[in-house]
Design a protein around this motif. Structure first.
Motif, PDB file in Angstrom:
ATOM      1  N   SER A  62      -6.346  -8.537   5.566  1.00  0.00           N
ATOM      2  CA  SER A  62      -5.162  -7.706   5.438  1.00  0.00           C
ATOM      3  C   SER A  62      -3.954  -8.618   5.284  1.00  0.00           C
ATOM      4  CB  SER A  62      -4.979  -6.814   6.667  1.00  0.00           C
ATOM      5  OG  SER A  62      -3.794  -6.059   6.557  1.00  0.00           O
ATOM      6  N   ILE A  64      -1.167  -8.197   6.543  1.00  0.00           N
ATOM      7  CA  ILE A  64      -0.367  -8.243   7.763  1.00  0.00           C
ATOM      8  C   ILE A  64      -0.906  -9.224   8.797  1.00  0.00           C
ATOM      9  CG2 ILE A  64       0.374  -5.857   7.454  1.00  0.00           C
ATOM     10  CD1 ILE A  64      -1.426  -5.468  10.142  1.00  0.00           C
ATOM     11  N   LEU A 112      -0.956 -11.404  13.776  1.00  0.00           N
ATOM     12  CA  LEU A 112      -0.162 -10.417  13.033  1.00  0.00           C
ATOM     13  C   LEU A 112       1.191 -11.011  12.650  1.00  0.00           C
ATOM     14  CD1 LEU A 112      -0.866  -7.191  15.109  1.00  0.00           C
ATOM     15  CD2 LEU A 112      -1.936  -7.896  12.956  1.00  0.00           C
ATOM     16  N   LEU A 116       3.117  -4.165  15.284  1.00  0.00           N
ATOM     17  CA  LEU A 116       2.839  -2.833  14.742  1.00  0.00           C
ATOM     18  C   LEU A 116       3.485  -1.784  15.631  1.00  0.00           C
ATOM     19  CD1 LEU A 116      -0.941  -3.183  13.821  1.00  0.00           C
ATOM     20  CD2 LEU A 116       0.998  -3.127  12.259  1.00  0.00           C
ATOM     21  N   ASP A 120       2.786   3.150  11.786  1.00  0.00           N
ATOM     22  CA  ASP A 120       2.727   2.188  10.677  1.00  0.00           C
ATOM     23  C   ASP A 120       1.408   2.344   9.934  1.00  0.00           C
ATOM     24  OD1 ASP A 120       5.175   1.119  11.354  1.00  0.00           O
ATOM     25  OD2 ASP A 120       4.365  -0.746  12.195  1.00  0.00           O
ATOM     26  N   LYS A 121       1.479   2.274   8.609  1.00  0.00           N
ATOM     27  CA  LYS A 121       0.275   2.352   7.772  1.00  0.00           C
ATOM     28  C   LYS A 121      -0.021   0.957   7.236  1.00  0.00           C
ATOM     29  CE  LYS A 121       0.946   7.153   6.667  1.00  0.00           C
ATOM     30  NZ  LYS A 121       1.153   8.164   5.637  1.00  0.00           N
ATOM     31  N   VAL A 122      -1.279   0.556   7.387  1.00  0.00           N
ATOM     32  CA  VAL A 122      -1.704  -0.800   7.036  1.00  0.00           C
ATOM     33  C   VAL A 122      -2.900  -0.719   6.093  1.00  0.00           C
ATOM     34  CG1 VAL A 122      -2.653  -2.937   7.979  1.00  0.00           C
ATOM     35  CG2 VAL A 122      -0.896  -1.694   9.248  1.00  0.00           C
ATOM     36  N   VAL A 124      -6.178  -2.446   4.694  1.00  0.00           N
ATOM     37  CA  VAL A 124      -7.169  -3.451   5.093  1.00  0.00           C
ATOM     38  C   VAL A 124      -8.307  -3.411   4.085  1.00  0.00           C
ATOM     39  CG1 VAL A 124      -8.746  -4.220   6.907  1.00  0.00           C
ATOM     40  CG2 VAL A 124      -6.578  -3.118   7.526  1.00  0.00           C
ATOM     41  N   GLU A 137      -6.795   2.563   4.283  1.00  0.00           N
ATOM     42  CA  GLU A 137      -5.499   2.646   4.950  1.00  0.00           C
ATOM     43  C   GLU A 137      -5.734   3.040   6.394  1.00  0.00           C
ATOM     44  OE1 GLU A 137      -2.515   6.051   4.539  1.00  0.00           O
ATOM     45  OE2 GLU A 137      -1.632   4.456   3.279  1.00  0.00           O
ATOM     46  N   ALA A 140      -1.476   2.814  12.641  1.00  0.00           N
ATOM     47  CA  ALA A 140      -1.312   2.252  13.976  1.00  0.00           C
ATOM     48  C   ALA A 140      -1.039   3.368  14.971  1.00  0.00           C
ATOM     49  CB  ALA A 140      -0.183   1.224  13.982  1.00  0.00           C
TER      50      ALA A 140
END
Length: 141
Positions: A62, A64, A112, A116, A120-122, A124, A137, A140
């Motif tokens: 990811s 992030i 990180l 987060l 929050d949308k991350v 991966v 997606e 968090a």
């Protein structure tokens, strides 16, 4: 005539490869801070294999995180749970699946780049031995 046959063959191969990824359905992806690990989050989800062949989750990445690793929570000889790397990956059985859940398997996002916050949308990217890379997606919590 030969160039046409070549184009048809290449086109057929390009459509065949993504079919493997379509056998895997990933849902309910979310992130939680990892207890006892600074600057890290655990990625949890449900992975379902609708295909007829076993696949293996071999890794993740990811933007992030500095790194990501598949981990399992295993109790040591004193009964204390510890995160243990799983470099061999995790099998996803044909016509089956498994959950990555707190207290079991998780993808640890380490180092990180920023904290987060809930909501929050991350993005991966999960790597599978057969299906290849699948991006999910996660939200968090």
């Amino acid at each position: 005539m030969k160039p046409l046959k070549y184009l048809v063959a290449v086109g057929a191969m390009s459509f065949a490869l993504p079919a493997f990824a379509q056998d895997l359905v990933i849902s309910d992806a979310y992130l939680l801070p990892l207890a006892g690990v600074d600057n890290a989050a655990g990625l949890y989800m449900v992975i379902k294999n609708n295909g007829k062949a076993l696949d293996v989750l071999t890794g993740a990445s990811s933007d992030i995180a500095g790194s990501a690793a598949l981990m399992a929570t295993i109790s040591n000889n004193k009964g204390v749970p510890q995160l243990v790397p799983q470099p061999q990956g995790k099998q996803v059985m044909a016509a089956g699946g498994f959950n990555l859940a707190p207290g079991g398997y998780q993808v640890a996002l380490l180092d990180l780049k920023s904290p987060l916050k809930p909501g929050d949308k991350v993005m991966v990217t999960l790597t599978f031995a057969t299906a290849g890379d699948i991006t999910v997606e996660a939200v968090a919590r």
